[in-house]
Design a protein around this motif. Structure first.
Motif, PDB file in Angstrom:
ATOM      1  N   GLN A   1     -12.992  12.730  -4.915  1.00 59.01           N
ATOM      2  CA  GLN A   1     -11.714  12.027  -4.805  1.00 59.01           C
ATOM      3  C   GLN A   1     -11.795  10.616  -5.366  1.00 59.01           C
ATOM      4  O   GLN A   1     -12.836   9.953  -5.286  1.00 59.01           O
ATOM      5  CB  GLN A   1     -11.289  11.911  -3.343  1.00 59.01           C
ATOM      6  CG  GLN A   1     -11.069  13.220  -2.625  1.00 59.01           C
ATOM      7  CD  GLN A   1     -10.463  12.972  -1.251  1.00 59.01           C
ATOM      8  OE1 GLN A   1      -9.299  12.597  -1.106  1.00 59.01           O
ATOM      9  NE2 GLN A   1     -11.266  13.175  -0.217  1.00 59.01           N
ATOM     10  N   ALA A   2     -10.691  10.143  -5.901  1.00 58.86           N
ATOM     11  CA  ALA A   2     -10.471   8.738  -6.204  1.00 58.86           C
ATOM     12  C   ALA A   2      -9.252   8.321  -5.384  1.00 58.86           C
ATOM     13  O   ALA A   2      -8.138   8.798  -5.624  1.00 58.86           O
ATOM     14  CB  ALA A   2     -10.229   8.517  -7.690  1.00 58.86           C
ATOM     15  N   ILE A   3      -9.471   7.490  -4.404  1.00 58.59           N
ATOM     16  CA  ILE A   3      -8.421   7.121  -3.452  1.00 58.59           C
ATOM     17  C   ILE A   3      -7.860   5.750  -3.814  1.00 58.59           C
ATOM     18  O   ILE A   3      -8.598   4.784  -4.014  1.00 58.59           O
ATOM     19  CB  ILE A   3      -8.984   7.112  -2.022  1.00 58.59           C
ATOM     20  CG1 ILE A   3      -9.492   8.510  -1.642  1.00 58.59           C
ATOM     21  CG2 ILE A   3      -7.935   6.631  -1.022  1.00 58.59           C
ATOM     22  CD1 ILE A   3     -10.223   8.570  -0.331  1.00 58.59           C
ATOM     23  N   GLY A   4      -6.548   5.662  -3.895  1.00 56.85           N
ATOM     24  CA  GLY A   4      -5.875   4.406  -4.172  1.00 56.85           C
ATOM     25  C   GLY A   4      -5.856   4.072  -5.651  1.00 56.85           C
ATOM     26  O   GLY A   4      -6.542   4.691  -6.473  1.00 56.85           O
ATOM     27  N   ALA A   5      -5.053   3.086  -6.007  1.00 59.57           N
ATOM     28  CA  ALA A   5      -4.941   2.636  -7.391  1.00 59.57           C
ATOM     29  C   ALA A   5      -4.443   1.194  -7.410  1.00 59.57           C
ATOM     30  O   ALA A   5      -3.721   0.759  -6.511  1.00 59.57           O
ATOM     31  CB  ALA A   5      -3.984   3.535  -8.177  1.00 59.57           C
ATOM     32  N   THR A   6      -4.866   0.461  -8.450  1.00 61.53           N
ATOM     33  CA  THR A   6      -4.368  -0.890  -8.653  1.00 61.53           C
ATOM     34  C   THR A   6      -3.391  -0.898  -9.832  1.00 61.53           C
ATOM     35  O   THR A   6      -3.266   0.093 -10.562  1.00 61.53           O
ATOM     36  CB  THR A   6      -5.524  -1.863  -8.948  1.00 61.53           C
ATOM     37  OG1 THR A   6      -6.246  -1.396 -10.094  1.00 61.53           O
ATOM     38  CG2 THR A   6      -6.463  -1.972  -7.772  1.00 61.53           C
ATOM     39  N   ASN A   7      -2.713  -2.013 -10.022  1.00 65.00           N
ATOM     40  CA  ASN A   7      -1.781  -2.114 -11.136  1.00 65.00           C
ATOM     41  C   ASN A   7      -2.531  -2.203 -12.469  1.00 65.00           C
ATOM     42  O   ASN A   7      -3.766  -2.212 -12.515  1.00 65.00           O
ATOM     43  CB  ASN A   7      -0.828  -3.291 -10.944  1.00 65.00           C
ATOM     44  CG  ASN A   7      -1.550  -4.633 -10.919  1.00 65.00           C
ATOM     45  OD1 ASN A   7      -2.755  -4.723 -11.138  1.00 65.00           O
ATOM     46  ND2 ASN A   7      -0.794  -5.682 -10.656  1.00 65.00           N
ATOM     47  N   ARG A   8      -1.778  -2.282 -13.546  1.00 62.41           N
ATOM     48  CA  ARG A   8      -2.355  -2.248 -14.894  1.00 62.41           C
ATOM     49  C   ARG A   8      -3.394  -3.339 -15.111  1.00 62.41           C
ATOM     50  O   ARG A   8      -4.365  -3.161 -15.854  1.00 62.41           O
ATOM     51  CB  ARG A   8      -1.212  -2.391 -15.904  1.00 62.41           C
ATOM     52  CG  ARG A   8      -1.623  -2.510 -17.357  1.00 62.41           C
ATOM     53  CD  ARG A   8      -0.396  -2.421 -18.257  1.00 62.41           C
ATOM     54  NE  ARG A   8      -0.675  -2.805 -19.644  1.00 62.41           N
ATOM     55  CZ  ARG A   8      -0.439  -4.001 -20.153  1.00 62.41           C
ATOM     56  NH1 ARG A   8       0.120  -4.947 -19.388  1.00 62.41           N
ATOM     57  NH2 ARG A   8      -0.703  -4.262 -21.426  1.00 62.41           N
ATOM     58  N   MET A   9      -3.250  -4.471 -14.455  1.00 65.52           N
ATOM     59  CA  MET A   9      -4.161  -5.597 -14.612  1.00 65.52           C
ATOM     60  C   MET A   9      -5.325  -5.574 -13.614  1.00 65.52           C
ATOM     61  O   MET A   9      -6.207  -6.425 -13.673  1.00 65.52           O
ATOM     62  CB  MET A   9      -3.404  -6.923 -14.443  1.00 65.52           C
ATOM     63  CG  MET A   9      -2.242  -7.089 -15.395  1.00 65.52           C
ATOM     64  SD  MET A   9      -2.804  -7.269 -17.097  1.00 65.52           S
ATOM     65  CE  MET A   9      -1.264  -7.774 -17.882  1.00 65.52           C
ATOM     66  N   GLY A  10      -5.305  -4.638 -12.666  1.00 64.78           N
ATOM     67  CA  GLY A  10      -6.329  -4.624 -11.628  1.00 64.78           C
ATOM     68  C   GLY A  10      -6.185  -5.751 -10.638  1.00 64.78           C
ATOM     69  O   GLY A  10      -7.161  -6.175 -10.016  1.00 64.78           O
ATOM     70  N   GLU A  11      -4.953  -6.211 -10.451  1.00 69.38           N
ATOM     71  CA  GLU A  11      -4.715  -7.390  -9.607  1.00 69.38           C
ATOM     72  C   GLU A  11      -4.537  -7.054  -8.135  1.00 69.38           C
ATOM     73  O   GLU A  11      -4.996  -7.788  -7.249  1.00 69.38           O
ATOM     74  CB  GLU A  11      -3.461  -8.121 -10.089  1.00 69.38           C
ATOM     75  CG  GLU A  11      -3.565  -8.669 -11.489  1.00 69.38           C
ATOM     76  CD  GLU A  11      -2.208  -9.087 -12.024  1.00 69.38           C
ATOM     77  OE1 GLU A  11      -2.113 -10.234 -12.512  1.00 69.38           O
ATOM     78  OE2 GLU A  11      -1.249  -8.293 -11.944  1.00 69.38           O
ATOM     79  N   GLU A  12      -3.860  -5.949  -7.855  1.00 73.34           N
ATOM     80  CA  GLU A  12      -3.529  -5.605  -6.476  1.00 73.34           C
ATOM     81  C   GLU A  12      -3.233  -4.117  -6.376  1.00 73.34           C
ATOM     82  O   GLU A  12      -2.919  -3.459  -7.376  1.00 73.34           O
ATOM     83  CB  GLU A  12      -2.328  -6.418  -6.006  1.00 73.34           C
ATOM     84  CG  GLU A  12      -1.098  -6.243  -6.872  1.00 73.34           C
ATOM     85  CD  GLU A  12       0.016  -7.214  -6.522  1.00 73.34           C
ATOM     86  OE1 GLU A  12      -0.240  -8.111  -5.702  1.00 73.34           O
ATOM     87  OE2 GLU A  12       1.114  -7.061  -7.056  1.00 73.34           O
ATOM     88  N   PRO A  13      -3.306  -3.566  -5.169  1.00 75.44           N
ATOM     89  CA  PRO A  13      -3.050  -2.133  -5.013  1.00 75.44           C
ATOM     90  C   PRO A  13      -1.591  -1.780  -5.254  1.00 75.44           C
ATOM     91  O   PRO A  13      -0.686  -2.542  -4.906  1.00 75.44           O
ATOM     92  CB  PRO A  13      -3.432  -1.858  -3.558  1.00 75.44           C
ATOM     93  CG  PRO A  13      -4.275  -3.001  -3.137  1.00 75.44           C
ATOM     94  CD  PRO A  13      -3.778  -4.169  -3.907  1.00 75.44           C
ATOM     95  N   VAL A  14      -1.376  -0.646  -5.877  1.00 73.62           N
ATOM     96  CA  VAL A  14      -0.037  -0.091  -6.013  1.00 73.62           C
ATOM     97  C   VAL A  14       0.054   1.276  -5.347  1.00 73.62           C
ATOM     98  O   VAL A  14       1.151   1.801  -5.167  1.00 73.62           O
ATOM     99  CB  VAL A  14       0.379   0.024  -7.499  1.00 73.62           C
ATOM    100  CG1 VAL A  14       0.533  -1.367  -8.103  1.00 73.62           C
ATOM    101  CG2 VAL A  14      -0.613   0.845  -8.298  1.00 73.62           C
ATOM    102  N   GLU A  15      -1.082   1.841  -4.986  1.00 77.45           N
ATOM    103  CA  GLU A  15      -1.128   3.110  -4.251  1.00 77.45           C
ATOM    104  C   GLU A  15      -2.198   3.027  -3.174  1.00 77.45           C
ATOM    105  O   GLU A  15      -3.288   2.512  -3.398  1.00 77.45           O
ATOM    106  CB  GLU A  15      -1.470   4.285  -5.185  1.00 77.45           C
ATOM    107  CG  GLU A  15      -0.424   4.635  -6.209  1.00 77.45           C
ATOM    108  CD  GLU A  15      -0.858   5.790  -7.081  1.00 77.45           C
ATOM    109  OE1 GLU A  15      -1.831   6.494  -6.704  1.00 77.45           O
ATOM    110  OE2 GLU A  15      -0.263   5.989  -8.154  1.00 77.45           O
ATOM    111  N   ARG A  16      -1.878   3.495  -2.012  1.00 75.67           N
ATOM    112  CA  ARG A  16      -2.783   3.705  -0.886  1.00 75.67           C
ATOM    113  C   ARG A  16      -3.811   2.585  -0.669  1.00 75.67           C
ATOM    114  O   ARG A  16      -5.006   2.758  -0.869  1.00 75.67           O
ATOM    115  CB  ARG A  16      -3.500   5.050  -1.058  1.00 75.67           C
ATOM    116  CG  ARG A  16      -4.483   5.443   0.044  1.00 75.67           C
ATOM    117  CD  ARG A  16      -3.826   5.503   1.433  1.00 75.67           C
ATOM    118  NE  ARG A  16      -4.733   6.046   2.420  1.00 75.67           N
ATOM    119  CZ  ARG A  16      -5.440   5.305   3.281  1.00 75.67           C
ATOM    120  NH1 ARG A  16      -5.320   3.985   3.268  1.00 75.67           N
ATOM    121  NH2 ARG A  16      -6.223   5.891   4.163  1.00 75.67           N
TER     122      ARG A  16
END
Length: 466
Positions: free
Chosen positions: A406-421
């Motif tokens: 699994q890969a849990i969660g995701a950040t925005n395009r810049m890697g600045e903050e979470p956008v998922e989980r």
């Protein structure tokens, strides 16, 4: 210091000779330098029972079945690993954000990680990466990775206990001759990076056992070799001789039941054998590597590949929790060179650990966590480095019955903050407790005021344990 003579067998990652592991006077508990007997007295005095205590999974109801115990290996990447250069490569970000690395495919379709981790990519089905860790307070220390809490929480009564201390309090030792909690973190110039996890309000009885730690009492056994160590009667005769030599000081008057228990630990070969890699298959030792040459260490930990092998051996001997600090990831400059060095070494020893545990049928019983105190800035600075960034971080987890692939969660395009989980740091700690068989929703421990305290406030990560 209690010294037991043995042959010199080379050196470990912190410069200590293998012989030094046989200097039992150097095996200490915590910063205070308690003797073993002191520690066992403290443990006996810690009579405050838990208000809620789970049964020990290492003691099966069917005595005909082999005894197994649940364990945790907590690997602290001190300094703050760069999330966007490890498990969350940002190929679509601008060049000043993206960095130098390319993603590679893993053996799980749709999951890609950094190119410096080819061995870990090949066993992604056994692991999970978390790309959206939040709740990092931003301090340069490992306390949140060890406890899940801010260091100021309950500070007036000693602070929060670490995972290893809590498990030692709740379950006790698997084997009377083996401490339940061992900290392998090599001493660092920036001291908080070598914190193996403290006992907090539980008190000194539950501090980690630290091989080659400072502060033990100066007690030397004359004429004792490794071959004679197993003969306890001979050992006691040597103690009697030493007693007569120093009796005028009264130093031996404290040989009571607690001292005898300490002697049982010191005279057991299990702990010393677990720390002695010369007893391991050389092919297995080579598979882990030694992490040398040490680069980018500065005031942090070396890349001690061999400590991951020691951790496996310690757990086989009966340890419940092993913590260690791997490398120095504070990459304000030369970030990409550092990740190539540290990352490739971590790839070797961590993949070796997972495969080793799997081959031995231990992986479902041993949870592994690899993480740091925060992430690093999306923007690359003028020194080709990344600075501190506590808005999001990352973690790598495997074993302990957790669901891999699994890969849990995701950040925005810049890697600045979470956008998922977003996954709170306490959720990771709660998951490790779950892997130990401890329900953080029900188990509490009484603090010195008699008030029951929960281990963490968050629940385990449902995607991994649900």
């Amino acid at each position: 210091m209690l010294t037991i003579k043995g042959p010199s067998l080379g050196r470990y990652c912190d410069g200590k000779s293998r012989r030094s592991f046989l200097k039992i006077g150097g095996l200490s508990f915590g910063v205070g330098g308690l003797s073993l007997a002191d520690l066992f007295r403290a443990e006996a005095a810690a009579a405050n029972p838990n208000s809620s205590k789970p049964s020990d999974p290492s003691k099966p109801s069917d005595p005909s079945k082999p005894r197994r115990h649940k364990s945790v290996i907590n690997i602290f990447l001190a300094g703050g690993p760069p999330h966007q250069d490890m498990w969350d490569i940002k190929t679509e970000a601008p060049s000043e954000i993206r960095g130098e690395f390319q993603p590679i495919k893993t053996n799980v379709p749709g999951i890609e990680i950094c190119e410096v981790f080819p061995k870990l990519a090949s066993l992604m089905d056994k692991a999970a990466v978390i790309r959206s860790v939040v709740g990092c307070r931003g301090g340069h220390d490992g306390i949140q990775c060890m406890t899940g809490w801010d260091p100021n929480s309950l500070k007036s009564i000693g602070g929060r206990p670490s995972i290893g201390a809590a498990a030692a309090k709740i379950y006790g030792p698997v084997d009377p001759a083996v401490p339940p909690f061992v900290g392998l973190a090599a001493k660092t110039r920036h001291v908080p990076w070598s914190d193996s996890g403290q006992a907090g309000f539980l008190g000194s009885a539950y501090t980690p056992f630290k091989p080659d730690g400072p502060g033990m009492k100066n007690m030397t056994l004359k004429g004792i070799t490794m071959e004679r160590l197993s003969d306890r009667r001979q050992l006691l005769r040597e103690l009697d001789t030493m007693r007569r030599d120093i009796d005028i000081t009264g130093a031996m008057e404290g040989m009571d039941a607690f001292g005898q228990r300490a002697l049982d630990v010191l005279t057991s070969s299990k702990l010393v054998d677990a720390l002695d890699l010369s007893k391991e298959d050389p092919k297995v030792v080579a598979r882990y590597g030694d992490g040398k040459p040490y680069k980018y260490q500065f005031d942090g930990a070396p890349t001690c590949n061999d400590q991951l092998l020691m951790a496996r051996r310690l757990i086989e001997a009966g340890v419940r929790t092993v913590s260690l600090s791997f490398g120095r990831w504070d990459s304000h400059g030369q970030n990409f060179d550092l990740v190539r060095d540290h990352g490739s070494k971590l790839d070797q020893c961590l993949s070796a650990l997972v495969n080793d545990l799997d081959e031995r049928g231990m992986l479902d019983d041993v949870a592994i966590a690899v993480w740091g105190e925060f992430g690093r800035t999306p923007k690359i600075n003028a020194k080709a480095g990344r600075d501190h960034w506590n808005k999001v971080s990352c973690a790598w987890l495997a074993g302990g019955g957790m669901k891999g692939g699994q890969a849990i969660g995701a950040t925005n395009r810049m890697g600045e903050e979470p956008v998922e989980r977003p996954v709170d740091m306490q959720e990771i700690v709660a998951t490790l407790y779950h892997c130990l068989g401890i329900d953080t929703q029900t188990v509490t421990m009484n603090d010195p005021t008699g008030r029951p305290q929960f281990l963490v406030e968050k629940s385990p990560i449902a995607e991994l344990v649900g």
